[in-house]
Structure formats: C-alpha cells, structure tokens
Scaffold this active site. Structure first.
Site, mmCIF file in Angstrom:
data_model
loop_
_atom_site.group_PDB
_atom_site.id
_atom_site.type_symbol
_atom_site.label_atom_id
_atom_site.label_comp_id
_atom_site.label_asym_id
_atom_site.label_seq_id
_atom_site.Cartn_x
_atom_site.Cartn_y
_atom_site.Cartn_z
ATOM 1 N N GLY A 103 19.941 -26.760 9.179
ATOM 2 C CA GLY A 103 19.556 -27.913 9.984
ATOM 3 C C GLY A 103 19.852 -29.225 9.275
ATOM 4 O O GLY A 103 20.325 -30.164 9.865
ATOM 5 N N PHE A 104 19.516 -29.278 7.986
ATOM 6 C CA PHE A 104 19.726 -30.485 7.170
ATOM 7 C C PHE A 104 19.053 -31.702 7.790
ATOM 8 O O PHE A 104 19.496 -32.822 7.581
ATOM 9 C CB PHE A 104 21.216 -30.735 6.933
ATOM 10 C CG PHE A 104 21.952 -29.542 6.399
ATOM 11 C CD1 PHE A 104 21.601 -29.000 5.178
ATOM 12 C CD2 PHE A 104 22.976 -28.948 7.124
ATOM 13 C CE1 PHE A 104 22.260 -27.884 4.677
ATOM 14 C CE2 PHE A 104 23.642 -27.832 6.630
ATOM 15 C CZ PHE A 104 23.286 -27.298 5.408
ATOM 16 N N ILE A 111 14.897 -21.730 7.445
ATOM 17 C CA ILE A 111 16.147 -22.221 8.042
ATOM 18 C C ILE A 111 17.360 -21.809 7.213
ATOM 19 O O ILE A 111 18.427 -22.408 7.306
ATOM 20 C CB ILE A 111 16.107 -23.746 8.254
ATOM 21 C CG1 ILE A 111 15.963 -24.509 6.929
ATOM 22 C CG2 ILE A 111 14.976 -24.110 9.212
ATOM 23 C CD1 ILE A 111 16.167 -26.024 7.093
ATOM 24 N N THR A 116 16.854 -21.214 3.828
ATOM 25 C CA THR A 116 16.507 -21.550 2.451
ATOM 26 C C THR A 116 15.931 -20.370 1.681
ATOM 27 O O THR A 116 15.951 -20.361 0.458
ATOM 28 C CB THR A 116 15.438 -22.648 2.451
ATOM 29 O OG1 THR A 116 14.333 -22.186 3.251
ATOM 30 C CG2 THR A 116 15.972 -23.937 3.054
ATOM 31 N N GLY A 120 8.567 -28.112 2.447
ATOM 32 C CA GLY A 120 8.195 -26.811 2.995
ATOM 33 C C GLY A 120 7.397 -25.982 2.010
ATOM 34 O O GLY A 120 6.238 -25.625 2.262
ATOM 35 N N ARG A 146 7.755 -26.308 -11.094
ATOM 36 C CA ARG A 146 8.004 -24.885 -11.321
ATOM 37 C C ARG A 146 8.956 -24.339 -10.268
ATOM 38 O O ARG A 146 8.800 -24.609 -9.078
ATOM 39 C CB ARG A 146 6.672 -24.137 -11.270
ATOM 40 C CG ARG A 146 6.808 -22.680 -11.572
ATOM 41 C CD ARG A 146 5.438 -22.023 -11.642
ATOM 42 N NE ARG A 146 5.597 -20.594 -11.403
ATOM 43 C CZ ARG A 146 4.698 -19.844 -10.796
ATOM 44 N NH1 ARG A 146 3.570 -20.378 -10.379
ATOM 45 N NH2 ARG A 146 4.921 -18.566 -10.616
ATOM 46 N N GLN A 161 19.922 -23.705 -3.309
ATOM 47 C CA GLN A 161 19.624 -25.031 -2.761
ATOM 48 C C GLN A 161 20.338 -26.128 -3.540
ATOM 49 O O GLN A 161 20.901 -27.057 -2.963
ATOM 50 C CB GLN A 161 18.113 -25.281 -2.774
ATOM 51 C CG GLN A 161 17.362 -24.458 -1.746
ATOM 52 C CD GLN A 161 17.802 -24.802 -0.333
ATOM 53 O OE1 GLN A 161 17.734 -25.944 0.090
ATOM 54 N NE2 GLN A 161 18.292 -23.814 0.389
ATOM 55 N N GLU A 189 16.575 -31.062 -1.075
ATOM 56 C CA GLU A 189 17.384 -32.252 -0.882
ATOM 57 C C GLU A 189 17.952 -32.848 -2.163
ATOM 58 O O GLU A 189 18.997 -33.501 -2.131
ATOM 59 C CB GLU A 189 16.539 -33.319 -0.150
ATOM 60 C CG GLU A 189 16.128 -32.859 1.228
ATOM 61 C CD GLU A 189 15.177 -33.815 1.915
ATOM 62 O OE1 GLU A 189 15.523 -34.342 2.972
ATOM 63 O OE2 GLU A 189 14.059 -34.028 1.397
HETATM 64 MO MO1 MOS Z 1 15.359 -32.785 5.807
HETATM 65 S S1 MOS Z 1 16.642 -34.365 6.225
HETATM 66 O O1 MOS Z 1 13.913 -33.642 5.488
HETATM 67 O O2 MOS Z 1 15.186 -31.874 7.193
#
Ligand code: MOS
Length: 682
Positions: free
Chosen positions: A231-232, A457, A459, A500, A571, A581, A648
């Site tokens: 999704g990003f 998603i 990850t 998340g 951690r 990631q 991110e």
């Molecule tokens: Mo990310 S741009 O916070 O889904």
C-alpha cells in the site's frame, strides 16, 4: 521464523480482496462488476450524461452518474463523495460508473456513456510564486505548519555565519504503486450486513469511513482485508473504489467487484505531492550551525486539503540556535495528494540532507563529521529529551563498514574508464509513535489465539505479532495463532505511519498478560490510556545511508553498485522481516533518486506517465550490493517490546545519499529529482 502465511501465499490459498467468490460464501455468487467513467477535462462542469447506449449493451445492470447522485450520508471527503457534484476539479475525476455482469461488459459500456462537459482553464503547475499560496492550519498528521525560534536572519548573516548555503530542491509527483491494485468486493450478506472485502491498510478505520459515507450503523458494515499486496500509504485511507463497489451493490442488489487498473490508480488512490524546498543553512568556521531555514511549497487539490509535513523532519535533526520551518500550499486542478511511504520525512530529508552535504563541502568538512558536530542534546524545536537517539552511532558504524574513512573529499576526480565514481552519505529519521488498539487473547484447543483488527500488508505483521504474543505468553510461536484483517476483530490502528507493530504489539502484550492473570478465560487489552500517556519524550528512529555511484561520463547513466543503511530503531522483532522492510525502503529511495517521476500534463491536466512501463521503478538489475544493518538500541520509553517502527525509515535519506554521491563523482549538483542522464549532461 518463516512467515506464518508463507505456504498459503505460495500455494495460492491466500485470498486477496478481488479473489473472493461464491465458493467462499454463497452470497458472493454471481458478482457484477463496476467500471468508472472519468473526466477527460481537468476543470469544468458536466452538462449532460447520456447513458442510453451503455444501458443498451447486453449485461449492463445500471449506470450511476452525477446527473442522478446516489444518496450519501456524508460528503465531507470530496474524494469519496462519488457523483455528488457536476463540477470537475481534476482530470480523471469519476463522473459516472457502469455496473454489468462481466468486467469486459462494464468496461466496454463505460466507453459508451456519453458525457458533455464545459471546459474551463485549469492550473496544474506547481510554482513557488503562485499568488494562490497559503499557509495551512496544520500539516500531516496534526503538526503546526510553521515554527520559528531564535534569530534566523541574524544566524544566516555573513557576520555570524562563516559558511552559508542557500539552495532550492524540487521533487516531482511520485506514485505509491503497490503490487496489488486497489480492489474491493462489496455485498450485503443474508443478515443484511454490508461486507466489503477491501485491499486496505486498516480494516477498522475503513469500516468506520464506509459506514459514515453510506449512512449505515458501524455494526452493519464489515471490512475484510485478509491479505493485502502492499500500500505504501495509498491504502491507508478509504479509497473511492470501495465506496463505488458498495454503491453499485446497493443499486443492483448484487455482489459487486471492482479492481482499479494501474492507470486508474494514478488518479484515484493518492500520490506524493511535488515539492519546492528552499534550504538556507549558516554555520561558523567549525561547522556548527548558526541558523536553519526550511521553506516548503507544495500542492493540494481544489476540494480536498492534504498538507505534507515536508519540513517537520528538520525540527528534529540538528542543534541550531535559530530555526524556521514553513509550509505553503496551493490548490491546483489535480487529484488530492496523500500518504506515500514516509510522508514528510522522505522529501524533506532529501532536501535537508542534500543541503547539509553542500554545507560540508563549503566548510571543507567531512559530511559525517559535520553531522556529528551538530548533534543536539535534546529535540531542537521542542526541547524534549530524546527517548533514544543513536544517529551518531549509525554514522560511525556505517562509516566503518562502508570504508568511508579513506574517502577523498574532492568531487569529480575519480575515473575508471568511462565511469566517474563517488560516494555519499545522508541521515534518516522517522517518528516512533503508537496509536490506541485493542486485542484479545484466549486458550483454545491447545493453542493460544490472538484477535486484533490489525492487517498484514505484506510486511509480515502476522508473523511479528505471533512472536510478540509467544514471548509474552512464554510459549513457542508454534502454539500461537493470530487472527487479523477483519473489522469484526477488536478495533486497531492502521498499518501506517510506521506504527503498526508498536500499536498492535502493545495491545497484544496487554491481552496476553491479562490472560496469564487467570481471572478470565479471555485476556483483553485496550491501550488508549497507555498511549495517551506517551508524553514527555521525543520519540524517533534514526539511521545513516551510504551510497556509492558510478556515472557514465559520456551518457550520464548513473549506477549504484553499493547502498548501505545502518538503523537505530529500538528492538528488532524479527530479523528477516526487518531486513525486508529496510532494503525495500532503500530500493524505493533508489527509485526516487534516479527514475521515479509522474509527469504532469500541463496542456490537458492529469498525469502522463500512468503505468509501470513509463513510471520507472527499480528492477533487480538496478539493485546491486544493497545491505541494511542495525545497531543494538535499548529504549524503555516506547512500548512493551521496546520497538520502533521500521516500515518507512528505509526510504528516508536514500535519495540524498545517492545525489550526494553523484556530486562527489561528477562535481555536478542536480537539485531536481530524479537525477536523470539529461540533467547530468545538460
Ligand atoms: Mo504509510 S505512508 O504511513 O502507510
């Protein structure tokens, strides 16, 4: 640990939104398909919609259009208020949609809908001198648009600042381009509930938004996002395809599927705003900053405001006696920009970290050393203590691993045949926050079951939460099963904002600890109070990005033989997932540096490059020796896991490191992304 859903995915058992069918639930049998009709004009009004030819196509069930607006309970989000206005404010705006018994019929009939428009002048060009520029009240997520302390002009004055840079960087429109297109299947189940299988980063919030827009009580809406192909940020908020599927299902009484085409995604699912960023830095002869000013110009849509927090990262980074950050927006005839991986930090750190490199060159200082000399004791803008900050450790560890210490600082002096070579460095940062979430934990038939409205998603969230629960319960991960991806599960935060794992993990640990107390058969947790208490510390992750480039002296082609990221992110829950990631983010940063760009069509409005043939993203051949490592960081002020978000930060700083390396290789500063051969040769 291997991903818990790995076998499901490689054997095709894992269900994505568009794939559900009657074999899964009888009430999904015989779905219809919706296809939008989009405006070819960027500004104007719809005068008439003639659906006669479309309705005559065999298999067409309905045509929805702005001439007969479907009833909605909320029009607050203009992007979701489908067909509620005849005014067109960007090219690609949906003005109608066809619902038919097959996808091909819907698409064909959409082309037969005749729409008459007035066409009015449009402005789609971002420029720093636009008279329409204004200061938003807040920037994403709820930060002040402007901040200032100290005497910035005095700190930039040559009397104070022995070294100064005053440079402007520009970044283009960038698109998220997740692998799985946005898709939804909406149907009313036999109990009268609207169920939407949606490719979403947050089933709980998606359910809330769909219920609000359609005017349904929340318990009568369910969103299922069992597996999501990336999704990003573009799936972090409800997108119009989900509303369209629900409206079409309501209009026809059939289950309705919609999958956006790659081209439609460019107009309907958000993008990263282009930016124009002026950076002014002053430093004394020793390289210590005397002032920092970061002034940002960016765009938003006519009916929707999204204000990217591009300069917010600067408030976090370096010690300086004076600082100003500003954001100015202009409303253009464009779709609304939105979240894209590291909104704010990604474009902002590109500009800041490029300017810091220019300052180091002007001061005759090594860029790693310059950053170390400007390490702050507390968060510069707020004065808050850092819960942990290991930027210097990342810089030093990266310099050691990368072989930075032997570096010749002179630009444009290394040549191997046709190739000019150079290296560059940049810092990275991201906030490390969390949001309220709920979870339950139960013991059932010899296994522990965790239930939470989280979402994976791609990850590896299922796997990470399995490990977090196993540790909290003191059992092997094989005895834990995590249920997520369903808004009927306890309400939880999005897969967004690198929050998340921190948000969900806090709730999972709480539920497990509650279960272990043994008072009830079900352990529960709601972290709202804990999260409200997250005050008093500046919480951020940090990192250092190192790049080596080779630039073909004749063609301007840039290759990146080496990228190294060193991160300090609390951690690490799972090494394999974390590395994925980081290197994924760095690869996306490589794309930002060298190839990614959505070209805006000045004449027609809208975007020219709307597919992956023309919007270039890095392929395997573009990625060579790319490595990500992390330092051991203990931070007791975060959450029960001591973990910071990692989704991110990998993209942050990468483009600056590559741009700085290109300068080191060639002596050319390209201040306009992407760094294409034409710009290097021009
Ligand atoms: Mo990310 S741009 O916070 O889904």
């Amino acid at each position: 640990m291997n991903r818990v859903e790995a076998v499901d995915k490689v054997t095709g058992q894992a269900r994505y939104a568009y794939e559900y069918q009657g074999a899964d639930h009888e009430w999904l049998d015989r779905p219809a398909y919706a296809y939008p009709v989009q405006s070819p004009v960027a500004r104007g009004h719809v005068l008439a919609v003639d659906a006669g030819d479309a309705l005559a196509v065999p298999g067409v069930l309905a045509v929805l259009s702005c001439m007969d607006p479907p009833e909605l309970a909320s029009r607050d989000d203009a992007g979701l208020a489908l067909f509620q206005t005849r005014e067109v404010t960007y090219r690609g705006q949906p003005v109608a949609a066809v619902v038919a018994s097959t996808l091909e019929t819907a698409r064909c009939a959409a082309g037969a809908v005749r729409v008459d428009y007035t066409s009015e002048p449009h402005d789609v060009r971002l420029r720093a001198d636009d008279p329409g520029l204004y200061a938003p009240e807040r920037v994403n997520p709820a930060l002040p648009a402007d901040t200032e302390y100290g005497d910035v002009e005095a700190g930039l004055d040559p009397k104070t600042a022995a070294v100064r840079v005053d440079v402007t960087y520009t970044t283009p429109v960038l698109h998220n381009n997740p692998m799985e297109p946005h898709a939804a299947l909406a149907a009313w189940d036999p109990l009268g509930r609207l169920t939407v299988f949606d490719s979403s980063q947050g089933p709980s919030a998606d359910r809330d938004t769909i219920a609000e827009v359609l005017g349904l009580p929340k318990p009568l809406v369910r969103v299922i996002s069992a597996h999501v192909g990336g999704g990003f940020g573009s799936k972090g908020t409800t997108r119009p395809h989900a509303i369209l599927a629900a409206l079409a299902a309501r209009a026809t009484g059939r289950p309705v599927k919609i999958a956006l085409t790659r081209q439609q995604m460019f107009e309907l699912t958000g993008y990263r705003t282009p930016t124009i960023q002026r950076l002014r830095l002053g430093a004394d002869a020793s390289g210590k900053l005397t002032a920092v000013a970061h002034d940002v110009v960016e765009q938003t849509a006519i009916r929707t405001e999204f204000a990217e927090q591009t300069a917010a990262c600067t408030r976090v980074m370096y010690a300086t006696p004076a600082m100003r950050t500003t954001h100015r927006l202009v409303r253009l005839a464009v779709p609304a920009p939105s979240w894209m991986r590291a909104p704010g930090e990604c474009p902002g750190m590109y500009a800041l970290e490029s300017a810091v490199d220019e300052l180091a060159a002007a001061a005759g200082l090594d860029p790693v050393e310059l950053r170390i000399r400007n390490e702050p004791a507390a968060e510069p803008e707020s004065g808050l203590p850092f819960s942990s900050r290991n930027l210097v450790a990342c810089m030093r560890e990266g310099a050691r691993r990368f072989g930075w210490t032997d570096r010749d600082p002179r630009p444009g002096v290394r040549r191997e045949g046709r190739w000019l070579t150079g290296t560059g460095v940049a810092a990275s940062t991201c906030p490390a926050r969390r949001q309220p979430s709920r979870a339950t934990a139960t013991a059932e038939n010899g296994e522990f079951v965790i239930r939470i409205g989280a979402v994976d998603i791609g990850t590896g969230a299922r796997t990470a939460l399995t490990q977090i629960a196993a540790e909290a319960l003191g059992v092997p991960p094989g005895r834990v099963r995590v249920e997520l991806g369903d808004s009927d599960l306890p309400q939880a935060w999005l897969a967004g904002g690198s929050m998340g794992t921190a948000s969900w993990g806090s709730a999972v640990v709480g539920a497990c600890e509650d279960l272990l107390k043994g008072d009830d058969a079900e352990g529960t947790a709601d972290t709202a109070d804990d999260v409200a208490g997250d005050q008093g510390w500046a919480r951020h992750s940090f990192g250092a990005q190192f790049a080596e480039v080779r630039v073909d002296a004749d063609t301007g082609e840039v290759r990146v033989p080496r990228l190294l990221g060193v991160f300090a992110v609390g951690r690490i829950i799972d090494q394999t997932l974390a590395r994925s990631q980081f290197i994924g983010g760095m690869t996306m940063g490589l794309g930002m540096a060298l190839m990614e760009q959505t070209v805006v069509d000045q004449a027609q409005g809208g975007f020219v490059r709307r597919d992956l043939a023309q919007y270039h993203i890095p392929a395997c051949a573009d990625v060579q020796d790319l490595d990500a490592v992390w330092i051991d960081e203990q931070d007791p002020h975060l959450n029960p896991m001591g973990a910071k978000g990692i989704g991110e930060i990998g993209i942050v700083g990468t483009a600056a490191a590559i741009g700085n390396a290109v300068w080191h290789a060639t002596g050319r500063r390209v201040r306009d992304l992407p760094v294409t051969p034409a710009k290097l040769l021009g």
